[in-house]
Design a protein around this motif. Structure first.
Motif, PDB file in Angstrom:
ATOM      1  N   ASP A  45      39.218  36.698  40.619  1.00 34.99           N
ATOM      2  CA  ASP A  45      40.188  35.896  41.384  1.00 34.99           C
ATOM      3  C   ASP A  45      39.713  34.458  41.544  1.00 34.99           C
ATOM      4  O   ASP A  45      40.520  33.523  41.517  1.00 34.99           O
ATOM      5  CB  ASP A  45      40.433  36.515  42.764  1.00 34.99           C
ATOM      6  N   ARG A  46      38.405  34.272  41.700  1.00 38.02           N
ATOM      7  CA  ARG A  46      37.860  32.911  41.822  1.00 38.02           C
ATOM      8  C   ARG A  46      38.057  32.134  40.518  1.00 38.02           C
ATOM      9  O   ARG A  46      38.346  30.938  40.533  1.00 38.02           O
ATOM     10  CB  ARG A  46      36.383  32.966  42.201  1.00 38.02           C
ATOM     11  N   VAL A  47      37.877  32.819  39.406  1.00 32.07           N
ATOM     12  CA  VAL A  47      38.123  32.185  38.102  1.00 32.07           C
ATOM     13  C   VAL A  47      39.597  31.808  37.995  1.00 32.07           C
ATOM     14  O   VAL A  47      39.935  30.705  37.552  1.00 32.07           O
ATOM     15  CB  VAL A  47      37.701  33.117  36.941  1.00 32.07           C
ATOM     16  N   GLN A  48      40.469  32.723  38.422  1.00 37.03           N
ATOM     17  CA  GLN A  48      41.906  32.435  38.347  1.00 37.03           C
ATOM     18  C   GLN A  48      42.265  31.229  39.201  1.00 37.03           C
ATOM     19  O   GLN A  48      43.047  30.378  38.782  1.00 37.03           O
ATOM     20  CB  GLN A  48      42.724  33.645  38.780  1.00 37.03           C
ATOM     21  N   LYS A  49      41.686  31.149  40.382  1.00 34.76           N
ATOM     22  CA  LYS A  49      41.962  30.014  41.266  1.00 34.76           C
ATOM     23  C   LYS A  49      41.479  28.705  40.635  1.00 34.76           C
ATOM     24  O   LYS A  49      42.142  27.676  40.719  1.00 34.76           O
ATOM     25  CB  LYS A  49      41.295  30.232  42.617  1.00 34.76           C
ATOM     26  N   ALA A  50      40.327  28.749  39.983  1.00 36.58           N
ATOM     27  CA  ALA A  50      39.745  27.536  39.400  1.00 36.58           C
ATOM     28  C   ALA A  50      40.382  27.137  38.069  1.00 36.58           C
ATOM     29  O   ALA A  50      40.554  25.949  37.787  1.00 36.58           O
ATOM     30  CB  ALA A  50      38.244  27.720  39.207  1.00 36.58           C
ATOM     31  N   TYR A  51      40.732  28.138  37.239  1.00 38.92           N
ATOM     32  CA  TYR A  51      41.167  27.837  35.870  1.00 38.92           C
ATOM     33  C   TYR A  51      42.580  28.283  35.531  1.00 38.92           C
ATOM     34  O   TYR A  51      43.068  28.011  34.433  1.00 38.92           O
ATOM     35  CB  TYR A  51      40.191  28.463  34.871  1.00 38.92           C
ATOM     36  N   GLY A  52      43.219  29.018  36.454  1.00 38.31           N
ATOM     37  CA  GLY A  52      44.602  29.421  36.226  1.00 38.31           C
ATOM     38  C   GLY A  52      44.783  30.747  35.516  1.00 38.31           C
ATOM     39  O   GLY A  52      45.903  31.143  35.212  1.00 38.31           O
ATOM     40  N   PHE A  53      43.705  31.456  35.250  1.00 40.20           N
ATOM     41  CA  PHE A  53      43.801  32.770  34.612  1.00 40.20           C
ATOM     42  C   PHE A  53      42.635  33.642  35.082  1.00 40.20           C
ATOM     43  O   PHE A  53      41.556  33.122  35.374  1.00 40.20           O
ATOM     44  CB  PHE A  53      43.797  32.659  33.080  1.00 40.20           C
ATOM     45  N   PRO A  54      42.843  34.965  35.171  1.00 37.51           N
ATOM     46  CA  PRO A  54      41.767  35.849  35.621  1.00 37.51           C
ATOM     47  C   PRO A  54      40.657  35.925  34.574  1.00 37.51           C
ATOM     48  O   PRO A  54      40.863  35.599  33.409  1.00 37.51           O
ATOM     49  CB  PRO A  54      42.459  37.198  35.802  1.00 37.51           C
ATOM     50  N   CYS A  55      39.500  36.369  34.979  1.00 38.04           N
ATOM     51  CA  CYS A  55      38.362  36.484  34.075  1.00 38.04           C
ATOM     52  C   CYS A  55      38.400  37.833  33.356  1.00 38.04           C
ATOM     53  O   CYS A  55      38.084  38.862  33.949  1.00 38.04           O
ATOM     54  CB  CYS A  55      37.048  36.342  34.840  1.00 38.04           C
ATOM     55  N   SER A  56      38.786  37.808  32.106  1.00 41.41           N
ATOM     56  CA  SER A  56      38.890  39.052  31.342  1.00 41.41           C
ATOM     57  C   SER A  56      37.516  39.709  31.154  1.00 41.41           C
ATOM     58  O   SER A  56      37.411  40.933  31.098  1.00 41.41           O
ATOM     59  CB  SER A  56      39.548  38.799  29.986  1.00 41.41           C
ATOM     60  N   ARG A  57      36.483  38.901  31.110  1.00 40.79           N
ATOM     61  CA  ARG A  57      35.136  39.464  30.944  1.00 40.79           C
ATOM     62  C   ARG A  57      34.704  40.245  32.194  1.00 40.79           C
ATOM     63  O   ARG A  57      34.100  41.310  32.088  1.00 40.79           O
ATOM     64  CB  ARG A  57      34.139  38.347  30.622  1.00 40.79           C
ATOM     65  N   ALA A  58      35.021  39.722  33.369  1.00 38.73           N
ATOM     66  CA  ALA A  58      34.694  40.432  34.613  1.00 38.73           C
ATOM     67  C   ALA A  58      35.510  41.717  34.726  1.00 38.73           C
ATOM     68  O   ALA A  58      34.980  42.770  35.107  1.00 38.73           O
ATOM     69  CB  ALA A  58      34.952  39.550  35.826  1.00 38.73           C
ATOM     70  N   LEU A  59      36.787  41.645  34.380  1.00 42.71           N
ATOM     71  CA  LEU A  59      37.636  42.830  34.463  1.00 42.71           C
ATOM     72  C   LEU A  59      37.229  43.866  33.419  1.00 42.71           C
ATOM     73  O   LEU A  59      37.265  45.067  33.676  1.00 42.71           O
ATOM     74  CB  LEU A  59      39.104  42.431  34.311  1.00 42.71           C
ATOM     75  N   GLY A  60      36.782  43.393  32.263  1.00 44.27           N
ATOM     76  CA  GLY A  60      36.272  44.295  31.232  1.00 44.27           C
ATOM     77  C   GLY A  60      34.977  44.965  31.678  1.00 44.27           C
ATOM     78  O   GLY A  60      34.765  46.155  31.419  1.00 44.27           O
ATOM     79  N   GLN A  61      34.129  44.206  32.359  1.00 42.72           N
ATOM     80  CA  GLN A  61      32.882  44.767  32.882  1.00 42.72           C
ATOM     81  C   GLN A  61      33.192  45.856  33.903  1.00 42.72           C
ATOM     82  O   GLN A  61      32.573  46.920  33.903  1.00 42.72           O
ATOM     83  CB  GLN A  61      32.018  43.679  33.521  1.00 42.72           C
ATOM     84  N   LEU A  62      34.162  45.602  34.758  1.00 38.40           N
ATOM     85  CA  LEU A  62      34.552  46.597  35.754  1.00 38.40           C
ATOM     86  C   LEU A  62      35.055  47.868  35.081  1.00 38.40           C
ATOM     87  O   LEU A  62      34.666  48.978  35.460  1.00 38.40           O
ATOM     88  CB  LEU A  62      35.615  46.028  36.689  1.00 38.40           C
ATOM     89  N   LYS A  63      35.897  47.736  34.072  1.00 42.29           N
ATOM     90  CA  LYS A  63      36.412  48.928  33.365  1.00 42.29           C
ATOM     91  C   LYS A  63      35.276  49.701  32.726  1.00 42.29           C
ATOM     92  O   LYS A  63      35.272  50.931  32.738  1.00 42.29           O
ATOM     93  CB  LYS A  63      37.444  48.521  32.316  1.00 42.29           C
ATOM     94  N   GLN A  64      34.296  48.987  32.195  1.00 42.36           N
ATOM     95  CA  GLN A  64      33.156  49.648  31.577  1.00 42.36           C
ATOM     96  C   GLN A  64      32.341  50.410  32.631  1.00 42.36           C
ATOM     97  O   GLN A  64      31.917  51.535  32.406  1.00 42.36           O
ATOM     98  CB  GLN A  64      32.300  48.616  30.845  1.00 42.36           C
ATOM     99  N   ILE A  65      32.125  49.795  33.783  1.00 42.93           N
ATOM    100  CA  ILE A  65      31.401  50.459  34.878  1.00 42.93           C
ATOM    101  C   ILE A  65      32.164  51.704  35.326  1.00 42.93           C
ATOM    102  O   ILE A  65      31.568  52.778  35.495  1.00 42.93           O
ATOM    103  CB  ILE A  65      31.178  49.490  36.061  1.00 42.93           C
TER     104      ILE A  65
END
Length: 95
Positions: free
Chosen positions: A53-73
């Motif tokens: 969400d912080r990435v989205q606020k700063a750059y206008g899009f969510p961080c796919s790498r963070a969300l991918g890491q979460l799915k992997q966990i």
């Protein structure tokens, strides 16, 4: 935005390096601490969603790498759910 990696150990002893695009994970985990599997997954979900969400606020899009890491966990954690009292060791932050 400062990113950080962190090292964990799964219940079977395998270690993994994980990624967060934000230092917010430092508010949720303590190096050397063991967490019940479900608690670790919940804390990871909270921290990595906040980071994205912080990435989205700063750059206008969510961080796919963070969300991918979460799915992997979440996927890896599901392998250990049937163990009796599985724990994840939070080894350290990699700075």
């Amino acid at each position: 935005m400062p990113e950080i990696n962190f090292q964990i150990q799964w219940p079977d002893g395998t270690q993994q390096s994980c990624y967060s695009p934000s230092l917010v994970v430092k508010q949720y985990f303590t190096p050397g601490e063991e967490y019940q599997l479900t608690e670790f997954v919940e804390k990871s979900r909270t921290a990595l969603n906040i980071a994205s969400d912080r990435v989205q606020k700063a750059y206008g899009f969510p961080c796919s790498r963070a969300l991918g890491q979460l799915k992997q966990i979440e996927s890896k954690a599901s392998e250990y759910q049937k163990l009796s009292a599985p724990k994840v060791l939070f080894i350290d932050f990699e700075e």
